[in-house]
Enzyme design. Structure first.
Site, PDB file in Angstrom:
ATOM      1  N   HIS A   1     -21.628  24.815  13.532  1.00 20.52           N
ATOM      2  CA  HIS A   1     -21.096  23.882  14.490  1.00 20.52           C
ATOM      3  C   HIS A   1     -20.310  24.058  15.660  1.00 20.52           C
ATOM      4  CE1 HIS A   1     -23.379  20.270  12.509  1.00 20.52           C
ATOM      5  NE2 HIS A   1     -23.100  20.874  11.543  1.00 20.52           N
TER       6      HIS A   1
ATOM      7  N   GLU B   1     -19.896  22.977  18.268  1.00 19.54           N
ATOM      8  CA  GLU B   1     -19.007  21.835  19.109  1.00 19.54           C
ATOM      9  C   GLU B   1     -17.616  21.474  18.840  1.00 19.54           C
ATOM     10  OE1 GLU B   1     -21.920  19.765  15.892  1.00 19.54           O
ATOM     11  OE2 GLU B   1     -21.640  21.459  16.985  1.00 19.54           O
TER      12      GLU B   1
ATOM     13  N   CYS C   1     -27.247  23.810  13.539  1.00 14.53           N
ATOM     14  CA  CYS C   1     -27.423  23.393  12.147  1.00 14.53           C
ATOM     15  C   CYS C   1     -28.834  23.145  11.629  1.00 14.53           C
ATOM     16  CB  CYS C   1     -26.350  22.320  11.792  1.00 14.53           C
ATOM     17  SG  CYS C   1     -26.023  22.089   9.945  1.00 14.53           S
TER      18      CYS C   1
END
Length: 559
Positions: free
Chosen positions: A514, A516, A388
């Site tokens: 993102h 994750e 990001c």
């Protein structure tokens, strides 16, 4: 399908791990073939955590449908296969917003709107909604029993037992047995008082998860069972563990899932926890270690990057490595001499790491430090992963130091910059409200077939979650690609740039999304897996290659 409900509450203090407890119970029930769903109620008045400071609330977890939610939903997704949406996390603020909207619309037909029944009914309706398509719904109540904010939620779950009966509802209470150093003993009184508080509002816990930093003696469990009016086997010792992925195994050893099935009168197959045993075996028996520096804005509070840290752990476990993370405050890399001129003194803080990662964030604080870290990784050939804001700053650094645009910047950090490499989404121009005004949720990305990203995913089309307001400015695409940067991922309509890479670098990748948020211990995210592999290779151990997972024998199932 009519679901049975498990309600998870907490007492004595906050941060006892109610979210992990709920996720671990869900994991065990899934292992027995039971379809589950999970939900979190947060007592604060914010409509969602999207506008809250990471220093106060920690990470904001984003679901596929774009909901900005509590970080506990990250635990739910990592430990189970439940598909979560905005319906799985409600706050007091959102519930009151819904009620006031109905009242203004006249839905209550002139009645006096009150906490009971209107607020509690709204809460119960939300629970029934997430329980409509599963066998067991696990509902976590945020906060601590005794807080005034959580009373409507506790009253609602008390009513749920009245509505559904004992065979369809189960109360799990997470509490604390502290070790008093001066007395050199564990104390049960806080747990007794916490259960007493529950009883005062009409709730009798069925299972007590007693958190402690050491073993809880059998006689102490008997005492708790006697004073708290629960069966002795239902007093569970929930000890601290080095790896959170051991919690489901510990719960299974303590018989938590067996108790749940007994109390809810459910027949289910024996659980298969071999994959979890494999993960724990890798965590406690690493072949080597890998060292990653995370250069961020909120590193003082690690929960700000909860999913990020766990995704790195997953990537390391995939290669049977121990992860060593060093948190570096980005502002600390903005080194200057006595005259205020930038120096290279920051390099000593970055030396010796196997890989460098710059995560997401908002605002201009610490940006120059991030740019220094990125330049160091690029010039020293250290594996770099930007997420990001980490992708945006990578583009700015490349524009300044490779493409020759010394004043390149983002419109977020310097609205007057002559070279807006990063600019605000066109559809957000003029929008000043902070809540929910971003590109949120799952978006499709198409990738160049020979890119690092495509090789990691094993596909040229993916879906990943977003949370940002600013984008790469494609007016500078020709200039940056001509200087060697490669744009390897975009949205299908080519409007937004999603992934950038430097082909001449061992591993230099920035992504606007993102990743994750979609990593699980049993299914490590491909980008984290390959970033860890590249970092380990940079360390000088070339026997692990990107995309390869060494075989680790699965230990025998515990009795």
């Amino acid at each position: 399908m009519s679901a049975k409900y498990i309600f998870v509450t907490g007492g004595v203090v906050s941060s006892l791990g109610k979210g992990l407890a709920a996720a671990s119970i869900g994991c065990l029930l899934e292992a027995r073939g039971i379809k589950i769903n999970l939900m979190k109620f947060d007592p604060y008045l914010n409509v969602d955590p999207g506008t809250m400071s990471p220093f106060q609330h920690g990470e904001v977890f984003v679901t596929d449908d774009g909901a900005e939610t509590d970080l506990d939903l990250g635990h739910y997704e990592r430990f189970t296969h439940a598909r979560l949406t905005r319906d799985n996390n409600l706050t007091t603020g959102r519930i009151y917003e819904q009620i006031i909207t109905k009242e203004r619309r006249g839905d209550y037909l002139g009645k006096t709107v009150q906490v009971i029944p209107h607020v509690t009914n709204e809460i119960k309706n939300a629970m029934r909604k997430i329980g409509s398509d599963c066998e067991v719904a696990i509902v976590e109540i945020g906060g601590t029993v005794g807080d005034i904010e959580s009373l409507p939620f506790l009253e609602a779950i008390r009513q749920m037992r009245q509505d559904l009966g004992r065979d369809n509802t189960l109360f799990v209470h997470v509490t604390l047995i502290p070790w008093i150093a001066a007395a050199q003993e564990l104390k049960t009184k806080p747990t007794q008082h916490s259960v007493k508080e529950m009883l005062s509002i009409g709730i009798q816990p069925d299972i007590l998860l007693c958190r402690s930093d050491r073993p809880v003696p059998r006689e102490m469990r008997s005492k708790i069972a006697l004073f708290c009016n629960v069966e002795e086997p239902a007093v569970i010792a929930a000890r601290d563990v080095a790896s959170i992925y051991e919690v489901p195994l510990n719960f299974a050893t303590e018989g938590v899932d067996t108790l749940v099935l007994k109390y809810l009168k459910i027949d289910a197959k024996a659980p298969d926890l071999s994959k979890w045993e494999d993960i724990v075996a890798r965590a406690y028996n690493p072949a080597d270690e890998v060292s990653i520096a995370i250069v961020g804005k909120y590193v003082e509070y690690e929960d700000s990057y909860k999913s990020l840290k766990e995704a790195l752990v997953h990537g390391a476990l995939a290669h049977k490595l121990k992860l060593r993370v060093t948190w570096i405050e980005a502002e600390g890399l903005e080194t200057k001499d006595e005259d205020g001129k930038p120096t290279l003194a920051y390099e000593s803080q970055l030396a010796g790491f196997d890989g460098i990662l710059v995560p997401g964030g908002f605002g201009k604080r610490g940006i120059e430090g991030m740019l220094n870290a990125i330049r160091y990784a690029r010039e020293k050939q250290v594996p770099y992963f930007g997420i990001c804001l980490g992708m945006q700053t990578a583009c700015i650094e490349y524009a300044r130091n490779v493409a020759g645009l010394s004043q390149a910047n983002s419109g977020e950090f310097d609205p007057a910059t002559p070279h807006r490499i990063i600019y605000k989404l066109r559809e957000l121009t003029g929008v000043e409200e902070m809540g929910g005004t971003m590109r949120l949720g799952a978006w499709t990305c198409v990738m160049e077939p020979d890119s690092l990203a495509a090789k990691a995913y094993g596909s040229t089309e993916i879906s990943e979650r977003h949370r940002h307001r600013y984008e790469f400015n494609r007016e500078y695409e020709a200039l940056l690609t001509g200087a060697g940067l490669r744009l390897t991922g975009t949205t299908p309509d080519a409007t937004y740039v999603e992934i950038v890479e430097i082909p001449s670098h061992p591993f230099f990748l920035g992504c606007q999304f993102h990743p994750e948020f979609k990593s699980k211990p049993l299914e490590p995210h491909p980008l984290f897996r390959d970033f860890v592999a590249a970092s380990y290779k940079h360390r000088g151990h070339a026997h692990i290659t990107q995309g390869e997972t060494p075989h680790v024998a699965v230990p025998a199932t515990k009795a």
